[in-house]
Write an enzyme that holds these catalytic residues in place. Structure first.
Site, short mmCIF file in Angstrom:
data_model
loop_
_atom_site.label_atom_id
_atom_site.label_comp_id
_atom_site.label_asym_id
_atom_site.label_seq_id
_atom_site.Cartn_x
_atom_site.Cartn_y
_atom_site.Cartn_z
N GLU A 180 0.76 -1.27 0.12
CA GLU A 180 0.06 0.10 0.06
C GLU A 180 0.76 1.23 0.08
O GLU A 180 1.93 1.33 0.76
CB GLU A 180 -0.90 -0.05 1.27
CG GLU A 180 -1.74 1.14 1.49
CD GLU A 180 -2.54 1.08 2.79
OE1 GLU A 180 -1.95 0.22 3.85
OE2 GLU A 180 -3.39 1.79 2.95
N LYS A 223 -9.38 2.00 -1.52
CA LYS A 223 -9.57 1.48 -0.12
C LYS A 223 -10.81 1.83 0.26
O LYS A 223 -11.71 2.77 0.12
CB LYS A 223 -8.63 2.15 0.51
CG LYS A 223 -8.27 1.51 2.17
CD LYS A 223 -7.31 2.13 2.66
CE LYS A 223 -6.88 1.46 4.15
NZ LYS A 223 -5.68 2.14 4.86
N TYR A 244 -8.31 5.71 13.75
CA TYR A 244 -8.26 5.31 15.17
C TYR A 244 -6.86 5.59 15.59
O TYR A 244 -5.87 5.51 14.25
CB TYR A 244 -8.83 4.16 15.73
CG TYR A 244 -8.54 2.90 14.65
CD1 TYR A 244 -9.47 2.37 13.90
CD2 TYR A 244 -7.31 2.34 14.80
CE1 TYR A 244 -9.20 1.42 13.13
CE2 TYR A 244 -7.14 1.23 14.04
CZ TYR A 244 -7.94 0.76 13.13
OH TYR A 244 -7.74 -0.26 12.42
N CYS A 286 -5.28 -3.30 3.25
CA CYS A 286 -5.11 -2.97 4.50
C CYS A 286 -6.16 -3.28 5.22
O CYS A 286 -6.71 -4.40 5.40
CB CYS A 286 -4.25 -1.71 4.93
SG CYS A 286 -3.40 -1.71 6.45
N MET A 327 24.20 9.66 30.99
CA MET A 327 24.32 8.32 31.35
C MET A 327 24.78 8.21 33.08
O MET A 327 25.63 8.71 33.33
CB MET A 327 25.43 7.49 30.76
CG MET A 327 25.59 6.00 30.91
SD MET A 327 26.49 5.14 29.43
CE MET A 327 26.99 3.84 30.48
N GLY A 340 24.10 5.82 35.24
CA GLY A 340 24.08 4.63 35.89
C GLY A 340 23.05 3.97 36.30
O GLY A 340 22.88 2.60 36.54
N GLY A 341 21.86 4.69 36.11
CA GLY A 341 20.46 4.04 36.40
C GLY A 341 20.05 3.12 35.22
O GLY A 341 20.95 2.91 34.17
N ASP A 375 17.43 3.24 33.13
CA ASP A 375 17.00 3.58 31.75
C ASP A 375 18.06 4.00 30.80
O ASP A 375 18.25 3.63 29.65
CB ASP A 375 15.99 5.03 32.00
CG ASP A 375 14.92 4.56 32.78
OD1 ASP A 375 14.12 3.40 32.66
OD2 ASP A 375 14.55 5.39 34.05
N SER A 376 19.13 4.78 31.33
CA SER A 376 20.33 5.28 30.63
C SER A 376 20.76 4.15 30.27
O SER A 376 21.84 4.26 29.06
CB SER A 376 20.75 6.55 31.19
OG SER A 376 21.55 5.96 32.54
N ASN A 398 14.92 20.64 40.00
CA ASN A 398 14.75 20.86 38.56
C ASN A 398 16.07 21.83 38.06
O ASN A 398 16.12 21.53 36.68
CB ASN A 398 13.38 21.63 38.20
CG ASN A 398 12.35 20.78 38.46
OD1 ASN A 398 12.43 19.32 38.94
ND2 ASN A 398 10.93 21.26 38.81
N LYS A 442 3.70 18.57 29.84
CA LYS A 442 5.03 18.40 29.67
C LYS A 442 5.16 17.37 28.46
O LYS A 442 6.16 17.27 27.52
CB LYS A 442 5.64 17.50 30.95
CG LYS A 442 6.05 18.09 32.18
CD LYS A 442 6.42 17.44 33.09
CE LYS A 442 6.39 18.25 34.33
NZ LYS A 442 7.11 17.41 35.61
#
EC number: 6.3.5.1
Lengths: 624, 624
Positions: free
Chosen positions: B43, B118, B124, B170, B318, B320-321, B323-324, B411, B580
């Site tokens: 498509e 189509k 959605y 599709c 980075m 050290g946690g 996520d990073s 912050n 945010k």
């Protein structure tokens, strides 16, 4: 028709059916006391309209729907027409979720007397109706009924006479581009009067267009026409839309009988016996008042946005340039100068002139003023980053040091202002800080991410630079004493981030705004391609098409090559800098197309059509 | 059917019809050399699919359409099926612009042999088909034809025999929630085989579901079924979608005959004589391989995103946690460790432990590593803002000084890292810096705007914290030697921005992730309301509904009041912190609902339904 109608132009609070319903109930009570026959509220008066995918929250939708009970219960002795979400628990929508309709309900004497689903669903600009709702059109298809049979007027007894009232919603009247015309269908099916409930955001000269559309619809079927719109703001995150109201009663000939004001809650009393009654002069039609409307809308939008997020204090960076000057003025107008904290943040590159202009405007506006120099922090960062090196940890011992080019240095200043100073001050004051960007720089990315792009709201980001100047001039014309100094209009527009941007030497932004603003407008608002621009240039119709001064193009460019280079550069800036807009703040929409949810973009690089490339090749041959 | 088919799973470059067409032409040439009868492309193979409102750029659309000429010209001796935009210059769409269709074209012997629009338009999640295209459904309505008559198979001569092929696009096969079933209609109208060309993004277990759907569609009409999908990434700014391909040939009984790989360009050769041929075992069905798929998809997405924006180097903070650590690993995998620049940015609050973990992982990954302490800059800002005062310029002499609360101080550190250090380093290296946020903190706003929310891409922002840990464990299981230290899984998750977040004293984030992640998932992905949660809590079904450990809820909360307080707090965080997300970076989508264009939100405060408030009242009575 001797029917007394109260058309209620209310402020809708999106997502707060409790607040909205309470207001409606009190107006219904008042209408009964005033012996009205019908009381009308806008589209989606109970839930609000632009609430994003909260429409998928079933509990919320059922809660909104349930508020109908109170409205129906209050309808003894009066007919109530209002907008709310309707549901069919037995069916699903095409997203597989609870089937929902955008519906005009009618109640009378404690019972629902009719429910009219929206037929035409807008799916352009900010509108996503097909995403959320099932239309009367789909429903009639499902029931294997012609839409012409499906759309029938409400039949209701008023003062002992059977009346046939055509009830419609918003887009149903804007049917020019659809194969279905709901208003005409209702009139063909015997409607003696049309009610259109809307939740229709303000756009330039929309009301003028609406008056023409109504006149056209009534041409062959002269009946009274009542348009009920709401006020307030509604948003989808990136864009904040202004709803100005302007609820209107039209005579059967399509002329305006009465019109409600801008941004004011108001009940318009209609006596349909007054058919053909002349326009009530107390109201000004909301047209051709561009700068006045703009100023009113922006002020209203700022105030309502602060209400929405429960903030009262604003922080703003004030460089002395035209953008921050206009923003500071608008904030003072919207919130009062005591709530506005303006910060001047000079570095070595800021001229005495602009610093003086900032201070002068601050005194004129009587706001709270502070100066936070960034020079020391800027130099610290230059030194720290200049001394930073990366070590490759693969045993090679390879080191990478950082090179701080002029552009890198400029952006360090912008981020120091936006992220260190303004964000820090706003947090400390429990205030919200505001972005001063205009549409020209938003379009071209002439602003620094995490620097001057920051802010909780971008009040003037839908105004091109030339429009910013124009609005400032208009504001100056309002009072005996100028708000903005004459010098503001004389100095070059400049970011003042390097010696190359020294306004005292006449240096400034790399744009000729009277040309580039119109070029950008062609891309953004008129959805044009470089191919169109080049075609017009070749045709000799460019200045006419862009509505710019005759002779400007040849004055600006030293030949075809020069013109093409600038065109491609501007297109590139506009397309590539979308990456900054992804992270930019909400914009108050005042144009025919605003960046954000209104204009949906994709990061996909640059493409020039083959026709463009062919024309360019031909043209460049002539340059030799 | 003795028909030889080449199903081409190609990478589509959205917005670049020249690139895509060139690739198609070369594959058509190859298919002819291979004596194929039919060659099929996905498509919107020419223009790409998720290109936002570029669909309104008429010159671009006409350019895309014009690429058909080359494809048609190349169809001598072969039948080509491909997706492109179709246009009707004589008609308008419902947005008043050029009418466009999402169309499967068929060409043979230098002529267009069919065009199939189509029928079902998804509206959605990320899909906006009704915004851009006119459907076969609307067209049949306009022509006053039943859709059952309108949808007819392609009739085409192949190897001297007339064939009837059902061509669909599709969503046409995903018809469960629609009143129209295009595949069934095509089969009823005599299709001997179904071709479905798709541009279908990867989602969890979609392929599993697809296999079931095909089996169901073919139940009463067993014919071969060929599904052709593309690979690549496509985005709408806020969301980046992965297209994994998995082009599939089904036998008439709905079983899989052959399936193409993940994220690889591949031509699947189909010999329809092999009806009922057994599944070719060389391919693994793309199911129940969650972590493997996830890792593959994220790596692919990062790499392709960097290609898209013509970037090769990545900068990453980075700490050290976890996520990073995961982000750094993924970047190294996608770009190579030599292209990754990791920066550790300690302040007084960062423990030796996490700093050591950062260094250790950097050595394991062999990337480029640097340390830029923020303590001095942090203290400078505290001092400068602490000494800042605003003067009210209304003659009152009123002064406002700044109060730097603990949160304000936290912050300041985050913004110093994100906007001063990382953005500065990325600019200096001509690199792109990457956001490390996960879905739990994106949902609750547990991150600082212009601080750790910054970045050009958020690779793991669609993974909850618990999923981040899980993926890290999976990665550790892949190699003999652990990538991630065992300690990483033992220390509390913490932002380390104050003494209160000291991990060495066991302090950390204010969430119990195994509970809150599932609660958030119910809100975000299952679109549930606090009303549902409270109902389940009262029913005793909450742990089952959230799929959490039995007993967790009663262990966590000291009673109904406590439970409700946490529920309302979490809902509030989720709803309010949308402000945010408006300014957050693009997310690689790997869940059933990602923040951004996929989940469209509005700033509108908090609402609790009446049913919720009633249940709460009842429940709190019991607490006394």
């Amino acid at each position: 028709m001797d029917v007394r109608i109260a058309a209620c132009q209310i402020e809708i609070s999106p997502g707060h059916p409790d607040v909205n319903t309470e207001k409606m109930l009190s107006l219904i009570k008042q209408a009964k006391a005033d012996k009205q026959d019908i009381v009308i509220f806008p589209e989606m008066a109970v839930p609000g309209y632009l609430i994003g995918d909260e429409w998928e929250n079933r509990a919320f939708v059922l809660d909104c729907y349930r508020y109908n009970e109170q409205i129906v219960a209050s309808s003894d002795g009066i007919t109530v027409v209002w907008g709310n979400v309707d549901i069919d628990k037995e069916a699903v929508g095409e997203d597989g979720r609870l089937r929902k309709f955008n519906t005009a309900f009618v109640a009378r004497n404690g019972k629902i007397a009719g429910r009219f689903h929206k037929t035409l669903h807008p799916n352009y600009r900010e509108f996503d109706d097909d995403r959320h709702f099932y239309s009367a059109r789909k429903l009639s298809g499902e029931k294997d009924m012609d839409i012409e049979d499906f759309l029938q007027p409400l039949q209701i007894d008023i003062n002992g006479r059977e009346r046939r009232i055509g009830v419609s919603l918003c887009e149903d009247m804007w049917s020019d581009d659809y194969t279905i015309d709901p208003i005409e269908t209702l009139l063909n099916n015997g409607a003696e009067c049309i009610i259109n409930i809307s939740c229709s955001p303000w756009t330039w000269r929309k009301n003028d267009k609406r008056h023409r559309v109504v006149k056209d619809r009534l041409k062959d079927h002269p009946v009274p026409y009542i348009y009920v719109n709401n006020i307030g703001i509604q948003n989808n995150g990136k864009n904040l839309f202004l709803f100005e109201g302007n609820t209107t009663v039209y005579n059967p000939d399509g002329s305006v009988q009465n019109i409600a004001g801008d941004y004011e809650e108001e009940v318009l009393h209609v006596d349909l016996q007054n058919n053909g009654g002349k326009k009530q002069e107390k109201k000004t039609l909301s047209n051709h008042r561009d700068n006045e409307e703009l100023l009113k809308g922006l002020t209203y939008g700022i105030r309502k946005f602060f209400d929405l997020i429960h903030a009262s204090k604003a922080v703003i960076g004030m460089s002395g340039g035209v953008d921050s000057s206009l923003s500071a003025y608008l904030l003072c107008r919207a919130l009062g100068p005591g709530q506005v904290y303006a910060v001047n943040m000079p570095s070595e590159f800021n001229s005495e002139l602009t610093r003086g202009l900032a201070r002068q405007l601050a005194e004129t506006l009587q706001l709270n003023y502070g100066v936070v120099p960034i020079q020391e922090a800027f130099e610290f960062t230059l030194k720290q980053l200049g001394n930073t090196a990366f070590e490759r940890l693969d045993g090679s011992g390879r080191r990478t040091e950082l090179e701080l080019s002029p552009v890198v240095r400029e952006n360090i200043q912008a981020r120091d202002r936006g992220s260190r100073v303004l964000a820090g001050i706003a947090a400390a004051l429990n205030a919200v800080f505001v972005n001063n960007g205009n549409k020209s720089e938003t379009a071209t990315g002439y602003a620094t991410l995490y620097g001057d792009i920051n802010g909780a709201l971008a009040p003037i980001a839908d105004l091109y630079k030339t429009e910013v100047y124009e609005l400032c001039r208009y504001i100056n014309s309002l009072e005996d004493k100028n708000i903005f100094s004459d010098q503001l209009f004389e100095i070059p527009a400049s970011a003042e981030l390097s010696d190359e941007q020294n306004i005292e030497e006449g240096e400034g932004d790399p744009f000729v705004y009277p040309y580039h603003d119109r070029l950008l407008r062609a891309f953004i608002e008129f959805r044009r391609d470089p191919e169109d621009i080049l075609q017009w240039y070749i045709d000799g119709s460019l200045e006419e098409m862009l509505e710019i001064e005759v002779g400007l193009v040849s004055r600006l460019f030293g030949g075809h090559r020069d013109f093409i280079k600038d065109l491609e550069h501007t297109w590139r800036l506009y397309k590539i800098n979308f990456f900054k807009r992804i992270q930019a703040p909400p914009i108050i929409v005042v144009s025919k197309r605003a960046f954000g949810f209104d204009l949906r973009e994709s990061q996909m690089g640059i493409h020039f059509t083959r026709k463009y490339r062919e024309m360019k090749k031909e043209l460049l041959k002539q340059d030799h």
